[in-house]
Design a protein around this motif. Sequence first.
Motif, PDB file in Angstrom:
ATOM      1  N   GLY A  41       0.812  -1.220   0.000  1.00 40.88           N
ATOM      2  CA  GLY A  41       0.000   0.000   0.000  1.00 40.88           C
ATOM      3  C   GLY A  41       0.840   1.262   0.000  1.00 40.88           C
ATOM      4  N   VAL A  42       2.020   1.191  -0.631  1.00 45.14           N
ATOM      5  CA  VAL A  42       2.887   2.363  -0.730  1.00 45.14           C
ATOM      6  C   VAL A  42       3.220   2.623  -2.199  1.00 45.14           C
ATOM      7  CG1 VAL A  42       3.922   1.985   1.547  1.00 45.14           C
ATOM      8  CG2 VAL A  42       5.056   1.052  -0.469  1.00 45.14           C
ATOM      9  N   LYS A  43       3.668   3.822  -2.494  1.00 45.97           N
ATOM     10  CA  LYS A  43       4.118   4.156  -3.843  1.00 45.97           C
ATOM     11  C   LYS A  43       5.442   3.438  -4.104  1.00 45.97           C
ATOM     12  CE  LYS A  43       1.165   7.624  -4.600  1.00 45.97           C
ATOM     13  NZ  LYS A  43       0.172   7.630  -5.618  1.00 45.97           N
ATOM     14  N   ARG A  44       5.704   3.106  -5.371  1.00 51.30           N
ATOM     15  CA  ARG A  44       6.935   2.410  -5.729  1.00 51.30           C
ATOM     16  C   ARG A  44       8.168   3.183  -5.284  1.00 51.30           C
ATOM     17  NH1 ARG A  44      10.575   2.778  -9.395  1.00 51.30           N
ATOM     18  NH2 ARG A  44       9.406   4.291 -10.601  1.00 51.30           N
ATOM     19  N   TRP A  45       8.142   4.511  -5.433  1.00 53.43           N
ATOM     20  CA  TRP A  45       9.316   5.306  -5.069  1.00 53.43           C
ATOM     21  C   TRP A  45       9.645   5.198  -3.589  1.00 53.43           C
ATOM     22  CZ3 TRP A  45       9.397   9.158  -1.492  1.00 53.43           C
ATOM     23  CH2 TRP A  45       8.166   9.728  -1.135  1.00 53.43           C
ATOM     24  N   VAL A  46       8.651   4.899  -2.770  1.00 50.01           N
ATOM     25  CA  VAL A  46       8.921   4.718  -1.341  1.00 50.01           C
ATOM     26  C   VAL A  46       9.886   3.547  -1.150  1.00 50.01           C
ATOM     27  CG1 VAL A  46       7.851   4.080   0.874  1.00 50.01           C
ATOM     28  CG2 VAL A  46       6.750   5.766  -0.610  1.00 50.01           C
ATOM     29  N   LEU A  47       9.696   2.486  -1.942  1.00 49.38           N
ATOM     30  CA  LEU A  47      10.614   1.343  -1.875  1.00 49.38           C
ATOM     31  C   LEU A  47      11.968   1.660  -2.486  1.00 49.38           C
ATOM     32  CD1 LEU A  47       8.305  -1.626  -2.853  1.00 49.38           C
ATOM     33  CD2 LEU A  47       9.534  -1.335  -0.711  1.00 49.38           C
ATOM     34  N   THR A  48      11.963   2.323  -3.615  1.00 49.65           N
ATOM     35  CA  THR A  48      13.211   2.508  -4.355  1.00 49.65           C
ATOM     36  C   THR A  48      14.054   3.665  -3.849  1.00 49.65           C
ATOM     37  OG1 THR A  48      12.106   3.842  -6.056  1.00 49.65           O
ATOM     38  CG2 THR A  48      12.257   1.467  -6.452  1.00 49.65           C
ATOM     39  N   HIS A  51      13.263   3.088   1.328  1.00 52.93           N
ATOM     40  CA  HIS A  51      13.463   1.809   2.027  1.00 52.93           C
ATOM     41  C   HIS A  51      14.190   0.823   1.115  1.00 52.93           C
ATOM     42  CE1 HIS A  51      10.837   3.340   5.152  1.00 52.93           C
ATOM     43  NE2 HIS A  51       9.935   3.616   4.231  1.00 52.93           N
ATOM     44  N   VAL A  52      15.297   1.268   0.604  1.00 52.01           N
ATOM     45  CA  VAL A  52      16.085   0.471  -0.341  1.00 52.01           C
ATOM     46  C   VAL A  52      16.499  -0.863   0.298  1.00 52.01           C
ATOM     47  CG1 VAL A  52      18.190   0.425  -1.733  1.00 52.01           C
ATOM     48  CG2 VAL A  52      16.877   2.539  -1.514  1.00 52.01           C
ATOM     49  N   ASP A  53      16.820  -0.832   1.581  1.00 49.33           N
ATOM     50  CA  ASP A  53      17.241  -2.065   2.255  1.00 49.33           C
ATOM     51  C   ASP A  53      16.159  -3.132   2.215  1.00 49.33           C
ATOM     52  OD1 ASP A  53      15.778  -0.352   4.063  1.00 49.33           O
ATOM     53  OD2 ASP A  53      16.453  -1.605   5.733  1.00 49.33           O
ATOM     54  N   LEU A  54      14.895  -2.726   2.384  1.00 51.65           N
ATOM     55  CA  LEU A  54      13.803  -3.696   2.337  1.00 51.65           C
ATOM     56  C   LEU A  54      13.575  -4.208   0.920  1.00 51.65           C
ATOM     57  CD1 LEU A  54      11.254  -2.112   4.831  1.00 51.65           C
ATOM     58  CD2 LEU A  54      12.839  -4.011   5.218  1.00 51.65           C
ATOM     59  N   LYS A  55      13.709  -3.325  -0.061  1.00 50.36           N
ATOM     60  CA  LYS A  55      13.580  -3.742  -1.464  1.00 50.36           C
ATOM     61  C   LYS A  55      14.662  -4.759  -1.794  1.00 50.36           C
ATOM     62  CE  LYS A  55      15.219  -1.368  -4.905  1.00 50.36           C
ATOM     63  NZ  LYS A  55      16.072  -2.275  -5.659  1.00 50.36           N
ATOM     64  N   GLU A  56      15.876  -4.502  -1.357  1.00 50.41           N
ATOM     65  CA  GLU A  56      16.992  -5.407  -1.631  1.00 50.41           C
ATOM     66  C   GLU A  56      16.812  -6.738  -0.904  1.00 50.41           C
ATOM     67  OE1 GLU A  56      20.439  -3.069  -0.716  1.00 50.41           O
ATOM     68  OE2 GLU A  56      20.326  -2.009  -2.634  1.00 50.41           O
ATOM     69  N   GLU A  57      16.302  -6.686   0.321  1.00 56.12           N
ATOM     70  CA  GLU A  57      16.028  -7.918   1.066  1.00 56.12           C
ATOM     71  C   GLU A  57      15.002  -8.767   0.318  1.00 56.12           C
ATOM     72  OE1 GLU A  57      13.677  -9.404   5.025  1.00 56.12           O
ATOM     73  OE2 GLU A  57      14.574  -7.416   5.077  1.00 56.12           O
ATOM     74  N   PHE A  58      13.958  -8.125  -0.189  1.00 56.08           N
ATOM     75  CA  PHE A  58      12.926  -8.823  -0.959  1.00 56.08           C
ATOM     76  C   PHE A  58      13.542  -9.462  -2.197  1.00 56.08           C
ATOM     77  CE2 PHE A  58       9.506  -8.520  -4.252  1.00 56.08           C
ATOM     78  CZ  PHE A  58       8.686  -9.507  -3.744  1.00 56.08           C
TER      79      PHE A  58
END
Length: 61
Positions: A41-48, A51-58
């Motif tokens: 439920g967040v915008k893609r840019w929030v991940l990229t 929260h880059v660490d969470l994106k990378e973990e995924f």
Amino acid sequence: MATDRDAERDAITAAIQRLLDGRPTRSTGALTTLQLAAEAGVKRWVLTHKHVDLKEEFSRR
């Protein structure tokens, strides 16, 4: 007091687990960054950007 950042991280972490468990609730279930954002439920840019660490973990998992 929880911050918006903490709430985002909690939502992303829960979404990662749902996607990896194969039980999406808000996305197609595809294991992509775009669908992770939808699931959380967040915008893609929030991940990229935030929260880059969470994106990378995924991506690693």
